[in-house]
Design a protein around this motif. Structure first.
Motif, short mmCIF file in Angstrom:
data_model
loop_
_atom_site.label_atom_id
_atom_site.label_comp_id
_atom_site.label_asym_id
_atom_site.label_seq_id
_atom_site.Cartn_x
_atom_site.Cartn_y
_atom_site.Cartn_z
N ASP A 168 0.81 -1.22 0.00
CA ASP A 168 0.00 0.00 0.00
C ASP A 168 0.84 1.27 0.00
OD1 ASP A 168 1.02 -0.10 2.55
OD2 ASP A 168 -0.92 -0.07 3.58
N GLY A 169 2.17 1.14 0.02
CA GLY A 169 3.05 2.30 0.00
C GLY A 169 3.10 3.09 1.29
N ARG A 170 2.43 2.59 2.31
CA ARG A 170 2.37 3.34 3.56
C ARG A 170 3.46 2.94 4.56
NH1 ARG A 170 -4.22 3.89 4.42
NH2 ARG A 170 -4.36 5.92 3.38
N GLY A 171 4.28 1.97 4.19
CA GLY A 171 5.36 1.55 5.06
C GLY A 171 4.85 1.11 6.42
N PHE A 172 5.72 1.27 7.40
CA PHE A 172 5.35 0.93 8.78
C PHE A 172 5.92 2.04 9.66
CE2 PHE A 172 5.57 -2.92 6.29
CZ PHE A 172 4.37 -3.54 6.58
N ALA A 173 5.42 3.26 9.43
CA ALA A 173 5.93 4.44 10.13
C ALA A 173 5.73 4.29 11.64
CB ALA A 173 5.21 5.69 9.61
N PRO A 174 6.65 4.83 12.45
CA PRO A 174 7.86 5.54 12.03
C PRO A 174 9.07 4.64 11.80
CG PRO A 174 7.65 5.68 14.40
CD PRO A 174 6.46 4.90 13.93
N MET A 175 8.92 3.32 11.94
CA MET A 175 10.07 2.43 11.78
C MET A 175 10.54 2.36 10.33
SD MET A 175 10.54 1.39 14.88
CE MET A 175 11.43 -0.15 14.90
#
Length: 426
Positions: A333-340
């Motif tokens: 989904d392009g949302r990564g795993f913020a903030p990591m």
């Protein structure tokens, strides 16, 4: 009785100088400690300390349009450093860019910003470097700038045109937090040195918020330092105060993660900044009006078209590279795993028209963020040995057009140019 008084008088006569000496020593220690904090605010270590080198001994290469220069030894070593500098000599070098022997410093040293540092902070900084830093007998390295470009005397005229001398003066009508934030951002933090575009003479196009170019982003040392104004897509317009504070303290938030030169700023400076000063910096930055960007509507997330591209098997070259090398960290989904792990959807660095930072970080990775002594667990790896120029161009184009990012494509020629430039800079 008289004898007793004499004894007491003698005792007091001895004790008073000792007490005064102890008090003076405590005052000196306090000044040195304050100077240590100011050196953190000024991020002096980032430029004057080599990786794994001795603190403030210099030698870090810096790329300029004319060639490489090397930062100087600013320890109190008398032969190689600033051990013979008086406080006046120190202040002149710091705020005017002129060394003790009279030669001009290159404006890679951010004295156009440091000129705003007030006298009390300059005094404390001098006390720290003279009494809180260990001397290091490391010789300074001459620049790689060829003659006649290496001559320093033209810098006198550069200063006459571009150096605006004078300590920061509080702006009427602004509160204490705003003025403190402006002082830190414009002066000690020298944020404009990277985040403001430069002119043909390597001068910053603006030195404070009265100039429309101030903190609108700029290319330096093969990175694009982001727009810090209130622009909605490539700037801080979608960031809350808490988002900005989190980024300054940890190098990551829901929108982006630090990389490139900003990593050393987080590691050496802003994470050590106290909460009051962090809040002041956020107050000032969030007050800046939106400037720059491409005039597009504020970003809105839309994954539908990108999902189709990522169907197995992925249906274009960039998507295939993404699924093989990027998706496990940054997500389908392009949302990564913020903030990591940084998001790519709506990330200001992805939306920026200039792709320099994206190309650089893909080629060369980034140094570890080290927060309170603990390295970040998932640093960006370098892909220069793994992916060719076309593959990197394809995957970055896929990312910049995916999830409704709407940023321009990246060419293989742009990647090749930056690959060559970053290899030559090592």
């Amino acid at each position: 009785m008289i004898k007793t008084l004499k004894v007491l008088g003698a005792a007091l006569g001895c004790a008073l100088p000792l007490a005064w000496s102890a008090s003076a020593h405590a005052a000196d220690d306090a000044l040195v400690q304050r100077g240590a904090y100011i050196a953190k605010l000024g991020d002096c270590a980032a430029c004057h300390t080599l990786p794994h080198g001795k603190p403030f001994a210099g030698g870090l290469p810096m790329t300029t349009p004319m060639g490489k220069i090397y930062t100087t030894n600013i320890t109190p070593d008398p032969d190689n450093g600033i051990g013979h500098y008086t406080e006046e000599d120190f202040a002149r070098a710091l705020r005017e860019g002129v060394a003790k022997d009279g030669h001009n410093l290159y404006p890679a040293m951010p004295y156009p910003s440091y000129t705003k540092i007030n006298d009390d902070d300059t005094k404390a900084l001098y006390a720290y470097f003279m009494h809180g830093v260990a001397p290091v007998a490391q010789a300074n390295r001459a620049s790689d700038i060829p003659w006649p470009l290496s001559m320093r005397w033209p810098l006198k005229f550069w200063n006459m045109v571009f150096l605006e001398k004078g300590v920061y003066q509080d702006k009427p009508g602004k509160d204490v937090a705003w003025n403190r934030g402006a002082y830190l951002i414009q002066g000690l933090g020298h944020c404009g040195s990277c985040h403001t575009p430069r002119g043909i003479a390597f001068q910053e196009k603006a030195l404070d918020e009265t100039g429309s170019a101030y903190l609108t982003g700029g290319v330096l040392d093969n990175w694009f330092a982001a727009n810090l104004t209130g622009e909605q897509n490539v700037g801080l317009g979608r960031w809350s105060d808490d988002d900005l504070k989190a980024f300054l303290k940890t190098g990551a938030n829901a929108h982006a993660s630090a990389f490139g030169s900003m990593t050393s700023v987080i590691n050496n400076s802003t994470q050590a900044t106290n909460d009051t000063d962090i809040a002041a910096m956020a107050t000032y930055l969030k007050s800046l009006p939106a400037v720059g960007g491409n005039g597009a509507a504020p970003y809105s997330y839309d994954p539908q078209a990108t999902k189709v591209s990522l169907n197995r098997p992925a249906n274009n070259a960039g998507a295939r590279v993404y699924t093989a090398y990027c998706m496990h960290c940054h997500g389908v989904d392009g949302r990564g795993f913020a903030p990591m792990l940084a998001p790519l959807a709506g990330n200001p660095n992805v939306l920026e028209h200039d792709p320099s930072s994206l190309i650089n970080v893909t080629l060369n990775g980034t140094e570890d963020l080290v927060i309170q002594g603990i390295p970040a667990p998932y640093p960006m790896p370098k892909y220069s040995p793994v992916l060719n120029d076309r593959q990197i161009a394809d995957v970055l184009t896929f990312i910049r057009t995916g999830w409704n990012n709407g940023a321009p494509a990246v060419s293989a020629e742009e990647v090749a140019k930056l690959r060559k430039a970053t290899q030559a800079a090592r």
